[in-house]
Design an enzyme around this catalytic site. Structure first.
Site, PDB file in Angstrom:
ATOM      1  N   GLY A 202       0.825  -1.211   0.000  1.00  0.00           N
ATOM      2  CA  GLY A 202       0.000   0.000   0.000  1.00  0.00           C
ATOM      3  C   GLY A 202       0.849   1.246   0.000  1.00  0.00           C
ATOM      4  O   GLY A 202       2.055   1.179  -0.201  1.00  0.00           O
ATOM      5  N   ASN A 203       0.231   2.381   0.214  1.00  0.00           N
ATOM      6  CA  ASN A 203       0.984   3.633   0.333  1.00  0.00           C
ATOM      7  C   ASN A 203       0.316   4.529   1.360  1.00  0.00           C
ATOM      8  O   ASN A 203      -0.743   4.204   1.889  1.00  0.00           O
ATOM      9  CB  ASN A 203       1.122   4.316  -1.033  1.00  0.00           C
ATOM     10  CG  ASN A 203      -0.215   4.661  -1.634  1.00  0.00           C
ATOM     11  OD1 ASN A 203      -0.959   5.456  -1.075  1.00  0.00           O
ATOM     12  ND2 ASN A 203      -0.537   4.050  -2.766  1.00  0.00           N
ATOM     13  N   ARG A 204       0.952   5.657   1.633  1.00  0.00           N
ATOM     14  CA  ARG A 204       0.509   6.483   2.752  1.00  0.00           C
ATOM     15  C   ARG A 204      -0.546   7.521   2.389  1.00  0.00           C
ATOM     16  O   ARG A 204      -0.814   8.421   3.170  1.00  0.00           O
ATOM     17  CB  ARG A 204       1.704   7.234   3.345  1.00  0.00           C
ATOM     18  CG  ARG A 204       2.673   6.364   4.068  1.00  0.00           C
ATOM     19  CD  ARG A 204       3.700   7.266   4.748  1.00  0.00           C
ATOM     20  NE  ARG A 204       4.893   6.525   5.095  1.00  0.00           N
ATOM     21  CZ  ARG A 204       5.010   5.824   6.200  1.00  0.00           C
ATOM     22  NH1 ARG A 204       4.011   5.758   7.049  1.00  0.00           N
ATOM     23  NH2 ARG A 204       6.132   5.189   6.452  1.00  0.00           N
ATOM     24  N   SER A 205      -1.125   7.448   1.227  1.00  0.00           N
ATOM     25  CA  SER A 205      -2.113   8.466   0.858  1.00  0.00           C
ATOM     26  C   SER A 205      -3.270   8.471   1.870  1.00  0.00           C
ATOM     27  O   SER A 205      -3.839   7.424   2.178  1.00  0.00           O
ATOM     28  CB  SER A 205      -2.663   8.155  -0.538  1.00  0.00           C
ATOM     29  OG  SER A 205      -3.755   9.000  -0.801  1.00  0.00           O
TER      30      SER A 205
END
Ligand code: CTP
Length: 407
Positions: A202-205
Site C-alpha cells: 500500500g501507500n501512505r495516501s
C-alpha cells in the site's frame, strides 16, 4: 462566499463556533449575528475573534452602515444555528426586532435554519406550524438530530453536527455554481496491491486532498463520482462512491466512468507496481530457511490511459464538450532537474490538461491538513503558488477546471 451565521440563544450556541470554523477554513467570509440571548451562552469576543469581524445584535450599532439592510442583502447564504423555538417563531411571524430577524427579512440568498430545543418544544403544534410556514417560504429548516439534550432528557431536538449543517448549507447554495450540471469524477486514496489474502502493498495516501476536491466540486453544483481506493477520511455526503482496492480495479472504474464525465481529476496515489502473482492462500514461512522473493510488474498508468481514451473519441456521443483531465504530481528536485522541470516533463508525458504540482521536501504532505501547489497548464501556463488548507487548494483546482470547461 459571504455568509451570515445567526446564532440563537440555546446551549448549543457553543457548537456554532465549530460551524463558524468550518466555514472560515473553507475560505468563506462569515459575519456572526448572535441574538441577545445567544451572547449569554457565548460572548461576542469569541465570535469576533473566530470570524475576524465586529459582532453586534442591535440595529442601533453602526447605524450609518445600515447593517440590518446591508448584511442580509449582501449575504450569499444565511445559516441560523441553533435556531431556538423562539427564533423560529419570530422568523415565521416576520418580526424584525433585532439585527438577526431584520437580516432574515432582507435575505436574497438561501436561508438554512438548524433547530435545537427540547423534544416537547420541537413537537409542539406552535413550532410545527412555524416550521411549516418557514419551509413554505423556501427556507430550509434542517431536521434536528435525536440524542442527549441539555438535561437528562433525550430525543429529537439536538442540534445536528456542525459538519452536517455545513454540508446542508453548502448544498443550498449549489444552484447556479460554476460546475452546475457538470459531471466530475475524482479518484481518491491509495491503492492496495494484494500479495495474498491477508497482505498487500500500500501507500501512505490519506485521501484528504481528494475528499476536499469532492467537497469543492459539490459546492460548485457538480455531480460527483468518487472512485475511492483506501482512504483515512470518509467521503463527503452527496457523491456517488465506487469503491476499489487495486490499481487495476481503479483503472476499470475510471475508464467506465469516462463517457459520463466532464472533468476527471486523478488525485489517487496509484501503485506503479503490483506483485506479479496474487497467491490464493496465505504465504507461509519456508521451513528450509529460504526467504520468499517478491516479483513486481508494472501497473497501467491510469491517467495516461484516460487521456488516450479521450483522444481516441473525436466527439462525445451525448454531445458534451471535451473531457477535461487533471493529474497530481508530488515532485522533489534531484541532480538532473528541479521539481518544476520534472513536473513539466510529466505533464507532457501524461498528456492531461493540467497538473497540480506539489513540491515535496522532507516534510511530506501525506495526512497533513494543508498543502501548497502550483497548477501547470498544458498550454504552458503556471499559476501563482496556492497555499492553504487542502480545501483552499481544492477550490483553486476546481476553479481552474471550471474555467477550462467554460471555454
Ligand atoms: N497515476 C496513474 N496511474 C499510475 C500512477 C499514477 O493514473 N499507475 C496518476 C496519479 O493519480 C497522478 C499522476 O498520475 O495524478 C502522477 O502520479 P505520479 O505517481 O507522480 O506519476 P508517475 O507516472 O508514477 O511518475 P513517477 O515516475 O514520478 O512515479
Amino acid at each position: 462566499m459571504r455568509i451570515v451565521l445567526g446564532v440563537g440563544g440555546g446551549i448549543a450556541a457553543y457548537k456554532a463556533a465549530s460551524l463558524l470554523r468550518l466555514f472560515t477554513e473553507s475560505g468563506h467570509d462569515v459575519t456572526v449575528i448572535p441574538t441577545e440571548a445567544a451572547t449569554r451562552f457565548v460572548g461576542t469576543a469569541t465570535w469576533e475573534a473566530l470570524s475576524g469581524h465586529p459582532v453586534s445584535n442591535s440595529v442601533w450599532d453602526d447605524v450609518d452602515k445600515v447593517n440590518h439592510v446591508r448584511l442580509g442583502h449582501e449575504a450569499d447564504l444565511i445559516v441560523v444555528a441553533p435556531a431556538t423555538a423562539d427564533l423560529l417563531a419570530r422568523a415565521a411571524a416576520g418580526l424584525a426586532d433585532d439585527l438577526l430577524t431584520g437580516t432574515l427579512l432582507m435575505a436574497r440568498g438561501p436561508v438554512v435554519m438548524a433547530p435545537a430545543m427540547h423534544t416537547e418544544m420541537w413537537q409542539h403544534a406552535a413550532t410545527r406550524a412555524n416550521v411549516e410556514t418557514l419551509r413554505s417560504r423556501g427556507i430550509i429548516v434542517i431536521e434536528p438530530a435525536s440524542g442527549r439534550l441539555t438535561g437528562v432528557d433525550s430525543g429529537p431536538g439536538r442540534l445536528p453536527e456542525p459538519a452536517d449543517i455545513h454540508a446542508a448549507a453548502l448544498a443550498a447554495t449549489r444552484r447556479g455554481g460554476a460546475l452546475q450540471g457538470k459531471r466530475v469524477t475524482i479518484s481518491v486514496g491509495g491503492t492496495r496491491e494484494a500479495l495474498d489474502p491477508v497482505r498487500f502493498l500500500g501507500n501512505r495516501s490519506s485521501g484528504k486532498q481528494g475528499m476536499a476536491l469532492a467537497e469543492a466540486a459539490l459546492a460548485q453544483g457538480a455531480h460527483v463520482t468518487l472512485v475511492l481506493a483506501h482512504a483515512e477520511v470518509a467521503p463527503p455526503r452527496g457523491c456517488d462512491v465506487v469503491r476499489v482496492e487495486s490499481a487495476l480495479q481503479l483503472r476499470d472504474a475510471v475508464l467506465a466512468a469516462l463517457p459520463a464525465t466532464d472533468l476527471l481529476v486523478m488525485a489517487a496515489a496509484v501503485a506503479d507496481f503490483r506483485p506479479a502473482e496474487m497467491v490464493a492462500t496465505k504465504i507461509k514461512k519456508n521451513d528450509d530457511g529460504t526467504d520468499p522473493v517478491l516479483t513486481l510488474v508494472r501497473n497501467p498508468d491510469v491517467l495516461r490511459e484516460a487521456v488516450l481514451a479521450r483522444d481516441a473519441v473525436p466527439a462525445r456521443e451525448d454531445g458534451a464538450g471535451p473531457l477535461v483531465i487533471a493529474g497530481f504530481a508530488a515532485e522533489t528536485g534531484d541532480a538532473t532537474a528541479d521539481p518544476l522541470t520534472h513536473a513539466r516533463a510529466k505533464l507532457a508525458r501524461k498528456g492531461c490538461d493540467f497538473l497540480v504540482l506539489n513540491v515535496v521536501g522532507s516534510d511530506l504532505v501525506f495526512g497533513e491538513d494543508s498543502n501548497e501547489v502550483t497548477i501547470l497548464g498544458a498550454d504552458g501556463s503556471e499559476s501563482a503558488p496556492v497555499r492553504g488548507t487542502k480545501r483552499a487548494v481544492a477550490d483553486a483546482v476546481i476553479g481552474h477546471a471550471a474555467g477550462l470547461l467554460a471555454r
